[in-house]
Design a protein around this motif. Structure first.
Motif, mmCIF file in Angstrom:
data_model
loop_
_atom_site.group_PDB
_atom_site.id
_atom_site.type_symbol
_atom_site.label_atom_id
_atom_site.label_comp_id
_atom_site.label_asym_id
_atom_site.label_seq_id
_atom_site.Cartn_x
_atom_site.Cartn_y
_atom_site.Cartn_z
ATOM 1 N N VAL A 57 9.514 10.974 -3.810
ATOM 2 C CA VAL A 57 8.621 10.219 -4.320
ATOM 3 C C VAL A 57 7.535 10.439 -3.808
ATOM 4 N N GLY A 58 6.535 10.858 -4.686
ATOM 5 C CA GLY A 58 4.970 11.090 -4.178
ATOM 6 C C GLY A 58 4.062 10.035 -4.370
ATOM 7 N N LYS A 59 2.801 10.241 -3.890
ATOM 8 C CA LYS A 59 2.063 9.120 -3.627
ATOM 9 C C LYS A 59 1.371 8.751 -4.965
ATOM 10 N N ASP A 60 1.472 9.411 -5.867
ATOM 11 C CA ASP A 60 1.025 9.024 -7.361
ATOM 12 C C ASP A 60 2.120 8.389 -8.078
ATOM 13 N N ASP A 61 3.207 8.321 -7.570
ATOM 14 C CA ASP A 61 4.486 7.879 -8.550
ATOM 15 C C ASP A 61 4.636 6.623 -8.434
ATOM 16 N N ILE A 62 4.010 5.732 -7.325
ATOM 17 C CA ILE A 62 4.211 4.303 -7.160
ATOM 18 C C ILE A 62 2.980 3.810 -6.617
ATOM 19 N N ASP A 96 0.874 -1.123 0.143
ATOM 20 C CA ASP A 96 0.045 -0.041 0.162
ATOM 21 C C ASP A 96 1.038 1.251 0.119
ATOM 22 N N VAL A 97 0.346 2.298 -0.309
ATOM 23 C CA VAL A 97 1.079 3.717 -0.514
ATOM 24 C C VAL A 97 0.065 4.625 0.380
ATOM 25 N N TYR A 98 0.543 5.226 1.443
ATOM 26 C CA TYR A 98 -0.059 6.206 2.419
ATOM 27 C C TYR A 98 0.335 7.407 2.336
ATOM 28 N N ILE A 156 5.060 13.555 7.508
ATOM 29 C CA ILE A 156 5.996 12.642 6.795
ATOM 30 C C ILE A 156 5.954 12.846 5.314
ATOM 31 N N GLY A 157 4.702 12.598 5.163
ATOM 32 C CA GLY A 157 4.514 12.750 3.457
ATOM 33 C C GLY A 157 4.365 11.327 3.064
ATOM 34 N N THR A 158 4.673 10.857 1.988
ATOM 35 C CA THR A 158 4.278 9.369 1.055
ATOM 36 C C THR A 158 4.988 8.316 1.938
#
Length: 421
Positions: free
Chosen positions: A293-298, A230-232, A237-239
Motif C-alpha cells: 500500500v503506497g502513500k497515494d493509495d490511501i 494521516d499518511v506518512y 519503513i515506507g508508507t
C-alpha cells in the motif's frame, strides 16, 4: 505505556474559559511536565507580556499558537493518576475549530467541561455540551474555573452550576451524574489539593473525580475499525498510515482493507509511541505499515478494517440529526459538509423522512417540508463522494457525525442504517 487502564479525556468548553491552563496545570500536578519546563514557559510568557500563561504554554507549543494565544490543533498529552493512565484530547474552543472538537470528542471516553465563573454558560459551552452528548460521551465533570477572579464566591459558583444544570437538561444529558467542582487552574485550587479558599465546598477535587470515573469497556470484540488521520512516508519503513483504533484489534500479519479507497494488504508492523508492538486495541494511537500500500493509495478519512469484513461504504444512509443552529430552514437538497470520524465529505440531504419531538423522540410529523434550529429529524443522506460510515447501533464509534456549513456546526447526529454502494 502504563499498566493502568487507559482513558481518553476531552477538555471542552468556551474559548478563554481556561482549558489550556487547566491542561497545563493537570500535567504539572501529576508530574508529567517537570518544574523547570514550567519555569522556562513562565519566563517566555513574561517576555511576551503574557505572564500567567505558562501552564497554557505547555499545551500550546506551536509558535503560531503562542502568537495568537489560541489553541488550534488537538494536542495529545498523557498523564497518570492513581487509578488511570489518561490521554488528554485538548479540544479547542475557537469557533473555526469546532470540527477538531468533533473529531476530538469522538475520541474521548469522558470529558471535563470548563466553565469560567465570571462568564458562565457561553455560546460554545452550549455547542460543546451538545456535541459531547451526541457523540456519546457519558460522564461529564464540570470544572467551574477562575474562582480566583470572583473571590471564591459560593453564590457565584451556585449560579453557574444552576445555569449548567439547565443546559444539561435541555440536551438531555443525565445531569444527575455530573460532578461540579469549583477550581482555579491558574492558582491551582481544588485540582490536586483541596483549597482553603473554598472551605464551603466538600465534594471531590478534580484529580479525585478523574480517579472515580467508571472504567470503560473496550470494544475489542467488534471488528477492527481504524479511521486514518494521516499518511506518512518514513524512510526505511515506507508508507505509514496513522490513526486511533476505535474498535477491534490490529496485529502484524492481519490482512486489512482500506475503505472507500478499496486497497489492502498484509500488516507488516504496528507501532505505538515509537515502539513496535505485537498487538494494539481500542483507544490506541498507532502507526502501521501495510505491504503493497503506497502513500497515494490511501488518505485521511479512509477506514481500515479486516479484509474479510471491510468497513461499509455508503451509497446513502439514514440518520437521526438534531439541528443546533441554522439561519433559515433546511429542506431536501441541502448539501453541507459532514464530518464523520476523520472524514469530511459534502453530503446531500435527499429527504426529510420524519420530524421528531426532541423531548420524547416520538415521531411528530411524517415527511415535513423543512426543519429548523432546535428540531430533531430522521433524514436520508447521499454522500457526494465515497464515505465509510457505520450504523451507530452496530459500531457506535463510527456512527456519529457533525454537519457543518458557513463556518459553524449546523447539526450533529448518528447513523441509523447504511445502504451500501
Amino acid at each position: 505505556m502504563s499498566d493502568k487502564p487507559h482513558q481518553n479525556l476531552a477538555i471542552i468548553g468556551h474559548v478563554d474559559h481556561g482549558k489550556s491552563t487547566l491542561v497545563g496545570r493537570l500535567l504539572f500536578e501529576t508530574g508529567s511536565v517537570p518544574e523547570h519546563v514550567i519555569e522556562q514557559h513562565r519566563e517566555e510568557a513574561e517576555e511576551k507580556g503574557k505572564g500567567g500563561f505558562e501552564f497554557a504554554y505547555v499545551m500550546d507549543n506551536l509558535a503560531e499558537e503562542r502568537e495568537r494565544g489560541v489553541t488550534i490543533d488537538i494536542a495529545h498529552q498523557e498523564f497518570d493518576t492513581d487509578e488511570y493512565y489518561f490521554t488528554i484530547v485538548d479540544c479547542p474552543g475557537h469557533r473555526d475549530f469546532v470540527k477538531n472538537m468533533i473529531t476530538g470528542a469522538s475520541q474521548a471516553d469522558n470529558a471535563v467541561l470548563v466553565v469560567a465563573a465570571d462568564d458562565g454558560v457561553a455560546p460554545q459551552t452550549r455547542e460543546h455540551v451538545f456535541l459531547a452528548r451526541t457523540l456519546g460521551i457519558n460522564e461529564l465533570i464540570i470544572a467551574v474555573n477562575k474562582m480566583d477572579v470572583v473571590d471564591y464566591s459560593e453564590d457565584t459558583y451556585n449560579e453557574v452550576k444552576e445555569e449548567v444544570q439547565q443546559l444539561l437538561k435541555q440536551v438531555r444529558f443525565r445531569s444527575d451524574d455530573a460532578t461540579y467542582i469549583p477550581i482555579s487552574a491558574f492558582e491551582g485550587d481544588n485540582i490536586a489539593e483541596r483549597s482553603d479558599n473554598t472551605d464551603w465546598y466538600d465534594g471531590e477535587i478534580l484529580l479525585e473525580a478523574l480517579n472515580s470515573l467508571p472504567e470503560t469497556e473496550p470494544p475489542t470484540d467488534a471488528p477492527l475499525r481504524l479511521p486514518i488521520q494521516d499518511v506518512y512516508t518514513i524512510s526505511g519503513i515506507g508508507t505509514v498510515p496513522v490513526g486511533r483504533i476505535e474498535t477491534g484489534t490490529l496485529n502484524p500479519g492481519n490482512n486489512v482493507s482500506f475503505q472507500p479507497s478499496d486497497v489492502g494488504g498484509e500488516v507488516k508492523t504496528v507501532e505505538m509511541h515509537h515502539e513496535e508492538v505485537d498487538s494494539a486495541g481500542p483507544g490506541d494511537n498507532v502507526g502501521f505499515n501495510v505491504r503493497g500500500v503506497g502513500k497515494d493509495d490511501i488518505r485521511r478519512g479512509d477506514v481500515c478494517g479486516p479484509a474479510d469484513d471491510p468497513p461499509s461504504v455508503a451509497e446513502t444512509f439514514k440518520a437521526q440529526i438534531v439541528v443546533m443552529q441554522h439561519p433559515s430552514v433546511i429542506t431536501a437538497g441541502y448539501t453541507p459538509v459532514f464530518h464523520a470520524h476523520t472524514a469530511q465529505v459534502a453530503c446531500t440531504i435527499e429527504a426529510i423522512d420524519q420530524k421528531l419531538d426532541p423531548a420524547s423522540g416520538e415521531v411528530a410529523e411524517e415527511n415535513p417540508d423543512f426543519i429548523k434550529s432546535g428540531d430533531a429529524a430522521v433524514v436520508t443522506v447521499r454522500p457526494q463522494k465515497p464515505l465509510s460510515i457505520e450504523p451507530s447501533g452496530e459500531i457506535p464509534e463510527l456512527g456519529s457525525f457533525a454537519v457543518r456549513d458557513m463556518g459553524q456546526t449546523i447539526a450533529a447526529g448518528k447513523v441509523l442504517e447504511v445502504n451500501e454502494r
